[in-house]
Write an enzyme that holds these catalytic residues in place. Structure first.
Site, mmCIF file in Angstrom:
data_model
loop_
_atom_site.group_PDB
_atom_site.id
_atom_site.type_symbol
_atom_site.label_atom_id
_atom_site.label_comp_id
_atom_site.label_asym_id
_atom_site.label_seq_id
_atom_site.Cartn_x
_atom_site.Cartn_y
_atom_site.Cartn_z
ATOM 1 N N GLU A 1 19.668 -1.370 80.822
ATOM 2 C CA GLU A 1 19.634 -2.445 79.951
ATOM 3 C C GLU A 1 17.668 -2.419 79.757
ATOM 4 O OE1 GLU A 1 20.055 -5.127 83.396
ATOM 5 O OE2 GLU A 1 20.941 -3.466 83.013
ATOM 6 N N HIS B 228 21.031 0.028 86.314
ATOM 7 C CA HIS B 228 20.326 -1.053 84.554
ATOM 8 C C HIS B 228 20.425 -0.668 83.712
ATOM 9 C CE1 HIS B 228 21.402 -5.235 86.764
ATOM 10 N NE2 HIS B 228 20.593 -4.842 88.161
ATOM 11 N N CYS C 273 25.587 -3.826 87.240
ATOM 12 C CA CYS C 273 25.349 -4.951 88.846
ATOM 13 C C CYS C 273 26.601 -5.241 89.132
ATOM 14 C CB CYS C 273 24.165 -4.387 88.701
ATOM 15 S SG CYS C 273 23.414 -5.055 90.221
#
Length: 229
Positions: free
Chosen positions: A201, A199, A90
């Site tokens: 994560e 994302h 991002c």
């Protein structure tokens, strides 16, 4: 690798939001997360680096444009060009583009709204340092949250990315932000530097979901480090 586990640094800029999430993902994958501070030129002997999501320097001037000049980036750019694996997520993707480690730029979503949702995307290239644990054409779902997530580049650059297999991820289904050719993530020519808007994560544990599809990014780089050590 410098250590048995694989030391993966995560840079914190003023305004970073997802640095702790990235460090947790690395730990869950079996790596050793190392916190890196933006004002410190040293990478502290890490084997790879993650530039996390957030709003570095408040996104003033242009997303990633100020972070690109942080002292840590001077060393990171040098090491990335020498082959160190680097992942930009991002805002980190924006920083990589501003640093010219990746081509193109990220612009305001075409619908002019901040977007936050679970996003499907297809894995287009499994030959990068961060994608070797996926299958070609595999569809994964990870969260997407951005206001300036539209990937843009001139036609020549887009054609080169396609021809060289450097489009690593593409959005599945409706284009969420107007990215040219539905591009969600790209790599450099060597495949050690990857940037994407969604994302991974945030998709590493079943408890918080929506899937564990993002864990493969971090297991992939650990395997890459073992192979290259």
């Amino acid at each position: 690798m410098s250590g048995g586990l694989g030391r993966i640094g995560v840079v914190t800029f003023p305004g970073s939001l997802d640095d702790r999430d990235a460090r947790r993902a690395i730990s869950l994958a079996g790596g050793e997360p190392v916190a890196l501070w933006h004002r410190d030129k040293s990478l502290h002997d890490v084997d790879a680096v993650v530039l996390p999501g957030g709003f570095s320097y408040g996104d003033y001037l242009r997303c990633g444009a100020i972070a690109r000049f942080s002292p840590v980036m001077e060393t990171l750019i040098e090491q990335a060009r020498a082959g160190m694996p680097v992942l930009g997520i991002c805002n980190g993707f924006q920083v990589l583009c501003e640093s010219h480690l990746l081509p193109g730029a990220l612009t305001r979503n075409d619908h002019l709204h901040f977007l936050c949702r679970d996003q499907r995307m297809s894995v287009e290239n499994v030959n990068t340092a961060w994608t070797r644990d996926y299958q070609p054409g595999q569809e994964i779902t990870v969260p997407l949250k951005n206001g300036e997530g539209g990937y843009v580049a001139d036609t020549r650059t887009l054609d080169a990315l396609e021809a060289e297999g450097r489009v690593v991820f593409r959005y599945a289904g409706p284009n969420p932000n107007g990215s040219y050719r539905g591009i969600a993530g790209i790599s450099n020519e060597a495949g050690n530097v990857v940037g994407l808007m969604p994302h991974p994560e945030h998709a590493v544990e079943a408890l918080t979901g929506p899937t564990t599809d993002g864990l493969g990014f971090f297991t992939s780089v650990l395997k890459t480090l073992v192979v290259s050590s």
